[in-house]
Design an enzyme around this catalytic site. Sequence first.
Site, PDB file in Angstrom:
ATOM      1  N   ASP A 290       4.046   8.713  -3.850  1.00  0.00           N
ATOM      2  CA  ASP A 290       5.081   7.802  -3.143  1.00  0.00           C
ATOM      3  C   ASP A 290       5.339   6.566  -4.008  1.00  0.00           C
ATOM      4  OD1 ASP A 290       6.751   6.657  -1.349  1.00  0.00           O
ATOM      5  OD2 ASP A 290       4.933   5.678  -0.105  1.00  0.00           O
TER       6      ASP A 290
ATOM      7  N   LYS B  95       8.021   0.500  -4.744  1.00  0.00           N
ATOM      8  CA  LYS B  95       6.705  -0.123  -4.663  1.00  0.00           C
ATOM      9  C   LYS B  95       6.770  -1.022  -6.001  1.00  0.00           C
ATOM     10  CE  LYS B  95       4.215   3.239  -1.994  1.00  0.00           C
ATOM     11  NZ  LYS B  95       3.949   2.383  -0.775  1.00  0.00           N
TER      12      LYS B  95
ATOM     13  N   ARG C 210       6.994   8.476   8.256  1.00  0.00           N
ATOM     14  CA  ARG C 210       7.477   8.679   9.552  1.00  0.00           C
ATOM     15  C   ARG C 210       8.766   9.581   9.692  1.00  0.00           C
ATOM     16  NH1 ARG C 210       7.916   2.574  10.694  1.00  0.00           N
ATOM     17  NH2 ARG C 210       6.419   2.571   8.930  1.00  0.00           N
TER      18      ARG C 210
END
Length: 521
Positions: A291, A298, A372
């Site tokens: 990720d 990030k 999600r």
Amino acid sequence: MSWDVVPAALPDVTVVRGTVATSPLLTEDDVDALVLPVAPATDEDEGVQPRSGTTDAAVRLGVDLPDLADRARLTGAAGEAHVVHLPRPIAGSADLPWAGLPPRVVLVGIGDGTTTDLRRAGAAVARVTRRLRRVVCTVGSDSGPSGTAALVEGYLLGAYRQPVRRKDAGEPAADELVLLGRYAEAAVGTATRSARATWVARALSATPSSVKDPQWVADQARLLAAALGLDVEVLGVEELTRRGFGGVLAVGGGSAREPRLVVVRWTPEQPVSSGVPPRHVVVVGKGITYDTGGLSIKPREAMVPMKTDMTGAAVALATVLGAAEARVPHRVTAVLPLAENAVGAASYRPGDVVTVFGGTTVEIANTDAEGRVVLADALAYADAELDPDVLVDVATLTGAATLGLGKQNAALYSPDDALARALADAGAAAGEPLWRMPLVEDYRTAIRSDVADVRHVPADSTTGGGSITAALFLQRFVGARRWAHLDIAGPARSSSATHEVPEGATGFGARALLRWLGELR
């Protein structure tokens, strides 16, 4: 080392009846250590207290073991350990009292003797007996089935080594742990299955993302499931597109490594005769193999541990494998939505509207909230096509969960009181604490969208309760099913080794879910 097969074999644990006072086992040449328990003093003027086998060992060895413990400043706290190397005589001298007995004595603290204490004691035994051959142990021999299981579980969890690619792969555990005394033999098998599930989850999660992509995880699922005769289905991009898995495709679209969705099924061969009504449990695990955050990228430091962002999928896979090995009477299905959240020309964007399985439209506000999105696909699919009696999802989902609960407790959400209580009880017994959190109705307004059916993160960053709003979003996709959500973002990773928990990927959740499945009625 090879990355093709996970995990490595667990150390052997066997039970031998007998006592330290008389057992011929201690005179066998390949026994390298005798492990004995000590407990805290019961009075300020006393030293540590000997427990099962320690006094007999002192007599047989001719050594004042409590005195040695006091000299080593042991307190008897759970997980404390001290190795005593018994000297060998020089050539031609008289035999010493311990001649022919193991050359090492390990004194291990057991605290109050609770299951948590014995699990920590077992991990300490693994830590201090690495590279030995056979190790004989009397710790917890009078603690019953639950104590035996905790000790063995702690030992096997402490024996785990993270997969590495270097010449020095770390010190292996002792070849065999022999439990000498009145141990519950059936509990050894239960603990071994539980620890093996955690090893699987840890090894998968710890594998570097240079090796691990969605197809690699799918291949590992096939390999591990085949050994148990389980059915495996793998959906590639073409079938994901045809069947409408828009969430998985959106998240995985920015990577050259294509997404997958894996379904692994355990079905008992015959109806149970125990009177337990068979259920169908579906466990969905977030499987982001790396990720970056996508376009909502990030910070560098936050990316370093992101190879473990597929821990939920690893736990779901380990759970169905463990259920098959334990032959639980319930059908168990693991659903693994797998994708790499990368930055590329085809990356999904903040502001996009994604249509997930079943037709619900989702407004994307932050591409770093990708977990999600893939879970929405998998949960909607499970509800529509798998017909579960109970639906559980597991995910390293939100940093917000760690802010509220720290690194040792996972957040548990469910509108079903009985299900939440059963999962929390199983987690406590397994040493994987789950803390129930509220599904706050007033927070649902935070995920309303003006352009889609639902917004996947709140429009206002000051709303707070990020773990709660994530759970509320997921709840939209489970229909009327009995459902629980485990946000394991905190305990899935550890910055340092402590007791039975290693540094790095911890495999948190597999033991709790297996214990819950074993008790499900």
